[in-house]
Design a protein around this motif. Structure first.
Motif, PDB file in Angstrom:
ATOM      1  N   SER A 282     -50.637  18.700  34.432  1.00 48.77           N
ATOM      2  CA  SER A 282     -49.919  19.974  34.462  1.00 48.77           C
ATOM      3  C   SER A 282     -50.767  21.127  33.937  1.00 48.77           C
ATOM      4  O   SER A 282     -50.479  22.299  34.210  1.00 48.77           O
ATOM      5  CB  SER A 282     -48.620  19.872  33.654  1.00 48.77           C
ATOM      6  N   LYS A 283     -51.810  20.819  33.180  1.00 51.90           N
ATOM      7  CA  LYS A 283     -52.696  21.857  32.653  1.00 51.90           C
ATOM      8  C   LYS A 283     -53.715  22.344  33.682  1.00 51.90           C
ATOM      9  O   LYS A 283     -54.471  23.277  33.427  1.00 51.90           O
ATOM     10  CB  LYS A 283     -53.424  21.343  31.405  1.00 51.90           C
ATOM     11  N   PHE A 284     -53.726  21.690  34.853  1.00 53.11           N
ATOM     12  CA  PHE A 284     -54.720  22.032  35.876  1.00 53.11           C
ATOM     13  C   PHE A 284     -54.052  22.353  37.211  1.00 53.11           C
ATOM     14  O   PHE A 284     -54.596  22.060  38.270  1.00 53.11           O
ATOM     15  CB  PHE A 284     -55.733  20.883  36.017  1.00 53.11           C
ATOM     16  N   GLU A 285     -52.856  22.944  37.137  1.00 50.85           N
ATOM     17  CA  GLU A 285     -52.145  23.362  38.351  1.00 50.85           C
ATOM     18  C   GLU A 285     -52.699  24.706  38.797  1.00 50.85           C
ATOM     19  O   GLU A 285     -52.075  25.751  38.640  1.00 50.85           O
ATOM     20  CB  GLU A 285     -50.640  23.438  38.078  1.00 50.85           C
ATOM     21  N   ASN A 286     -53.880  24.666  39.341  1.00 50.92           N
ATOM     22  CA  ASN A 286     -54.589  25.870  39.758  1.00 50.92           C
ATOM     23  C   ASN A 286     -55.321  25.531  41.056  1.00 50.92           C
ATOM     24  O   ASN A 286     -55.953  24.472  41.147  1.00 50.92           O
ATOM     25  CB  ASN A 286     -55.575  26.278  38.654  1.00 50.92           C
ATOM     26  N   PRO A 287     -55.258  26.390  42.072  1.00 52.75           N
ATOM     27  CA  PRO A 287     -55.916  26.093  43.348  1.00 52.75           C
ATOM     28  C   PRO A 287     -57.411  25.814  43.234  1.00 52.75           C
ATOM     29  O   PRO A 287     -57.998  25.170  44.109  1.00 52.75           O
ATOM     30  CB  PRO A 287     -55.670  27.369  44.179  1.00 52.75           C
ATOM     31  N   GLU A 288     -58.020  26.287  42.155  1.00 53.64           N
ATOM     32  CA  GLU A 288     -59.453  26.049  41.967  1.00 53.64           C
ATOM     33  C   GLU A 288     -59.737  24.573  41.711  1.00 53.64           C
ATOM     34  O   GLU A 288     -60.848  24.089  41.956  1.00 53.64           O
ATOM     35  CB  GLU A 288     -59.966  26.893  40.812  1.00 53.64           C
TER      36      GLU A 288
ATOM     37  N   LYS B 111     -63.883  26.024  31.668  1.00 55.21           N
ATOM     38  CA  LYS B 111     -62.531  26.051  32.228  1.00 55.21           C
ATOM     39  C   LYS B 111     -61.674  24.924  31.658  1.00 55.21           C
ATOM     40  O   LYS B 111     -60.491  25.115  31.346  1.00 55.21           O
ATOM     41  CB  LYS B 111     -62.584  25.975  33.758  1.00 55.21           C
TER      42      LYS B 111
ATOM     43  N   ASN C 124     -58.304  25.431  29.460  1.00 58.11           N
ATOM     44  CA  ASN C 124     -57.030  24.863  29.907  1.00 58.11           C
ATOM     45  C   ASN C 124     -56.420  23.938  28.850  1.00 58.11           C
ATOM     46  O   ASN C 124     -55.191  23.881  28.710  1.00 58.11           O
ATOM     47  CB  ASN C 124     -57.226  24.093  31.206  1.00 58.11           C
TER      48      ASN C 124
ATOM     49  N   LYS D 140     -55.247  26.489  25.676  1.00 59.72           N
ATOM     50  CA  LYS D 140     -54.435  27.706  25.817  1.00 59.72           C
ATOM     51  C   LYS D 140     -52.984  27.420  25.442  1.00 59.72           C
ATOM     52  O   LYS D 140     -52.526  26.276  25.548  1.00 59.72           O
ATOM     53  CB  LYS D 140     -54.529  28.236  27.245  1.00 59.72           C
TER      54      LYS D 140
END
Length: 289
Positions: free
Chosen positions: A183-189, A282, A286, A289
């Motif tokens: 859930s900490k990496f729900e990013n399109p990148e 990154k 993540n 934060k």
């Protein structure tokens, strides 16, 4: 009481391979294969409190964004992960002096930052990949009782049937990543994929130098295999053991990899270190934060 032969401690009270005491590690631990990458991760720390080294296992503990973190090098392979995960768990969940398992168990967050080779054209060189599932070709988890309780058995069955898995190879196992850490990496990148942990760099990943392969068609089958909405995306060499042992021991685990080669397009980035630095930053952001 756990016998001396089962839980080996050094004369200074540190655990056998890692040379660590419980107070030396944080609850959030980053695993890297390369000892030099420990410096890359720790270089972002605002403060360093502790460091230790034995063999390929190097540890630095410090602070980033007000959070305590440890980074540990594991070397290559799931055999080393078997050492690292068991010893980390012993540090937090076994009373080393009394040699007794604690009643109250601690759960660690364990995040691997690694490099990987892609098996799909749409996972290009220099992309960031988060492993939703890991497939172990190494067989290590099969030595532990009740591994079927934490594995994706339907996926395993479909995979073995599709590939015509050889009876002479270790039985593959499939384990999910921690949803909490995902859930900490729900990013399109960060692309999501299914990662194979191979027990070697050459034959087990389909590379041929002088020795022929037992299943020369395997990589093509891996590219084509689909199960529900999943496809196999990449090779590396540690994640399956990290996921499997973490689930069995009650820890949270996730692997984030930089794709440095694409086996389909035949592209590679030998000078990947600047991109790895970007990924490390990154991941640290993540997590804190």
């Amino acid at each position: 009481m756990i016998l001396n032969s089962e839980l080996i401690l050094n004369s200074d009270g540190t655990i056998f391979h890692l040379h660590l005491k419980p107070e030396n590690i944080a609850d959030q631990i980053i695993l890297v294969g390369d000892q030099a990458r420990v410096d890359s991760v720790a270089g972002f720390f605002d403060q360093t409190d502790f460091s230790a080294k034995n063999r390929e296992f190097r540890t630095v503990t410090g602070w980033y964004n007000g959070k305590k973190l440890s980074v540990i090098s594991t070397g290559i392979g799931t055999d080393n992960i078997d050492i690292v995960l068991n010893e980390l768990d012993a540090l937090v969940n076994i009373d080393l002096k009394a040699r007794e398992i604690k009643d109250d168990k601690k759960s660690l967050n364990i995040i691997r930052i690694g490099t990987s080779g892609s098996l799909q054209e749409d996972f290009p060189v220099n992309s960031f990949l988060v492993s939703q599932k890991s497939i172990g070709f190494d067989g290590m988890l099969n030595f532990y009782a009740n591994r079927e309780q934490i594995c994706d058995l339907p996926f395993e069955k479909a995979f073995k049937q599709f590939t015509g898995w050889s009876e002479f190879l270790p039985t593959p196992y499939v384990v999910d990543a921690s949803r909490k850490l995902m859930s900490k990496f729900e990013n399109p990148e960060f692309k999501k994929g299914v990662t194979i942990s191979a027990p070697g760099f050459y034959g087990p990943q389909g590379r041929v130098l002088r020795l022929p392969l037992a299943m020369p068609q395997l990589n093509k089958l891996l590219e084509k295999f689909r199960f529900e909405d999943h496809k196999i995306t990449n090779f590396e060499m540690e994640s399956s053991a990290i996921y499997g042992l973490s689930k069995m021991l009650g820890h949270q685990a996730l692997t984030v990899c930089l794709i440095i080669a694409n086996r389909v397009t035949k592209q590679a980035n030998e000078n990947y270190r600047p991109v790895m630095e970007k990924l490390i930053k990154k991941v640290l952001d993540n997590l804190t934060k």
